[in-house]
Write a protein that holds these residues in place. Structure first.
Motif, PDB file in Angstrom:
ATOM      1  N   GLY A 111       0.806  -1.207   0.000  1.00 35.64           N
ATOM      2  CA  GLY A 111       0.000   0.000   0.000  1.00 35.64           C
ATOM      3  C   GLY A 111       0.842   1.262   0.000  1.00 35.64           C
ATOM      4  O   GLY A 111       0.511   2.252  -0.657  1.00 35.64           O
ATOM      5  N   LYS A 112       1.955   1.236   0.736  1.00 37.02           N
ATOM      6  CA  LYS A 112       2.852   2.392   0.769  1.00 37.02           C
ATOM      7  C   LYS A 112       3.549   2.588  -0.577  1.00 37.02           C
ATOM      8  O   LYS A 112       3.670   3.717  -1.065  1.00 37.02           O
ATOM      9  N   ILE A 113       4.023   1.487  -1.156  1.00 43.31           N
ATOM     10  CA  ILE A 113       4.674   1.579  -2.464  1.00 43.31           C
ATOM     11  C   ILE A 113       3.679   2.104  -3.504  1.00 43.31           C
ATOM     12  O   ILE A 113       4.034   2.914  -4.367  1.00 43.31           O
ATOM     13  N   ALA A 114       2.435   1.669  -3.417  1.00 45.12           N
ATOM     14  CA  ALA A 114       1.411   2.143  -4.345  1.00 45.12           C
ATOM     15  C   ALA A 114       1.235   3.652  -4.237  1.00 45.12           C
ATOM     16  O   ALA A 114       1.023   4.344  -5.247  1.00 45.12           O
ATOM     17  N   GLN A 115       1.315   4.191  -3.029  1.00 46.40           N
ATOM     18  CA  GLN A 115       1.191   5.633  -2.849  1.00 46.40           C
ATOM     19  C   GLN A 115       2.338   6.377  -3.530  1.00 46.40           C
ATOM     20  O   GLN A 115       2.137   7.445  -4.119  1.00 46.40           O
ATOM     21  N   VAL A 116       3.543   5.808  -3.486  1.00 44.50           N
ATOM     22  CA  VAL A 116       4.680   6.449  -4.143  1.00 44.50           C
ATOM     23  C   VAL A 116       4.402   6.629  -5.626  1.00 44.50           C
ATOM     24  O   VAL A 116       4.745   7.656  -6.226  1.00 44.50           O
TER      25      VAL A 116
END
Length: 415
Positions: free
Chosen positions: A210-215
């Motif tokens: 989820g964090k990588i997706a935000q990047v």
């Protein structure tokens, strides 16, 4: 690795991707102060969207920031394009977000190429082309300057443990080339290296995703894949048999030519066990050597005598799907060995191929399905078996735990 005397003369990092804020005095990275007060410590849950609380902040000039330990808050002026990475779980996440072709480095590219080709064969329109990329563990600073990536999807705390690296090297690359953004030690909730303990947090596989997706500004794609994962997890949780009716199992990597290998915990916290922990099977190795076995829960060195003492009813063997090991040869060696042939899993023909522990969302979905079938065929349908060198086996549509076409559509941006 000696410092490159010309390193500080290299062009500064690209202006459109940068860390937010100033370098904290004594800190290693901009925005690197502990964020333990800004986000609650995550659980070991792998249930998907409900565990990934958005932590993205947008500004009027279209820049945005994303927060994850151990980096803290990292600011981006635009979505990164050229991507450096190291380990398989991050590469898988990039593939799932439609960025597989944007990767310029990974550790063991041929290994990952062989494994993921067997999975994406079932995902229409999805392919991998990683063989020949820079094998990035441990990386060199010189190569990172040469690659001139827009972001390093890698854990800076992990990088400092590589030969030739220290905190100053990590800071230099973060300032002069591109920011770091990754979390690796959550694989087994491993103790961080000195200097990183206060800023480290552990996340589930899907929280990191989820964090990588935000990047990459791909929250909708993440949510779509996470919903499929939630459905698979719900199906598993609702159908696994009672505890007393579950088999004992062992997850192992066996030597190609010796009666030795390594065993791994089935039910340990961290994304390494994201496909075995939900099954709730009895860990035969834990019973044989105690719950404290292994280094931070990562592994235990074993031989056939110890494996027989554990006597698993199901033996899950890592490696064959990568092409580095031959499952038929492993089975034959076990059956022909005086000691190993007495293991219940060997006698009952329940020695099965697995993929890898460093898994991202795509491998996790396939491995949840395969492990459920390998452990509980009565509940989830028979595992058809893996044929060496072939793709992940065909499974009748009614017996699949997730819709391949739906996953393919999401990876291809059609959702």
């Amino acid at each position: 690795m000696a410092d490159d005397s010309n390193a500080t003369e290299a062009p500064t990092r690209r202006e459109y991707v940068k860390y937010g804020g100033a370098v904290v005095g004594g800190g290693l990275l901009a925005g690197c102060a502990s964020d333990s007060n800004s986000e609650s410590a995550p659980t070991s849950s792998e249930t998907g969207t409900g565990t990934a609380t958005p932590s993205q902040t947008a500004t009027e000039d279209d820049s945005y920031s994303v927060r994850m330990a151990p980096m803290g808050e990292v600011e981006f002026d635009a979505v990164p394009e050229d991507i450096f990475t190291i380990l398989g779980h991050h590469a898988d996440m990039l593939l799932a977000l439609g960025r597989g072709d944007h990767i310029n480095a990974m550790h063991g590219p041929g290994y990952h190429q062989a494994l993921y080709e067997k999975l994406v064969a079932h995902l229409d329109g999805v392919s991998v082309d990683w063989e020949g990329l820079y094998s990035s563990w441990p990386p060199t600073k010189e190569k990172l300057y040469e690659l001139d990536s827009d972001v390093h999807i890698a854990d800076p705390a992990k990088v400092t443990t590589g030969e030739g690296w220290d905190d100053g090297d990590v800071r230099e690359i973060g300032e002069n080339v591109a920011p770091w953004f990754g979390n690796t030690l959550s694989g087994t909730n491993r103790t961080p290296p000195e200097g990183w303990t206060d800023r480290y947090e552990y996340y589930s596989l899907w929280e990191i995703f989820g964090k990588i997706a935000q990047v990459f500004q791909e929250q909708e794609r993440y949510e779509a894949l996470a919903s499929i994962h939630d459905s698979v997890r719900q199906t598993i949780e609702e159908n696994v048999p009672p505890t007393y009716d579950r088999p004992s199992a062992a997850l192992v990597l066996l030597s190609a030519d010796e009666d030795s290998g390594w065993g791994y915990k089935l039910n340990y916290p961290g994304y390494y066990a994201a496909h075995t922990r939900p099954m709730g099977a009895e860990d035969a190795l834990a019973d044989a050597v105690g719950e404290a076995y292994g280094d931070d829960g990562r592994n235990i060195t074993l031989d056939y005598e110890l494996l027989l003492e554990a006597d698993p009813e199901v033996l899950l063997v890592l490696g064959p799907m990568t092409g580095h090991f031959n499952l038929d040869e492993i089975r034959q060696r076990l059956e022909n060995d005086e000691v190993a042939s007495e293991i219940t899993a060997v006698q009952e023909g329940r020695v099965y191929a697995q993929g890898a522990r460093r898994q991202g969302p795509i491998l996790n979905l396939f491995q949840l399905e395969m492990t459920a079938k390998q452990l509980y065929p009565d509940q989830f349908g028979e595992w058809p078996g893996y044929i060496n060198g072939e793709p992940y086996p065909e499974i009748p549509e009614d017996d699949q735990l997730f819709d391949r076409q739906r996953v393919a559509n999401i990876v291809n941006g059609e959702f």
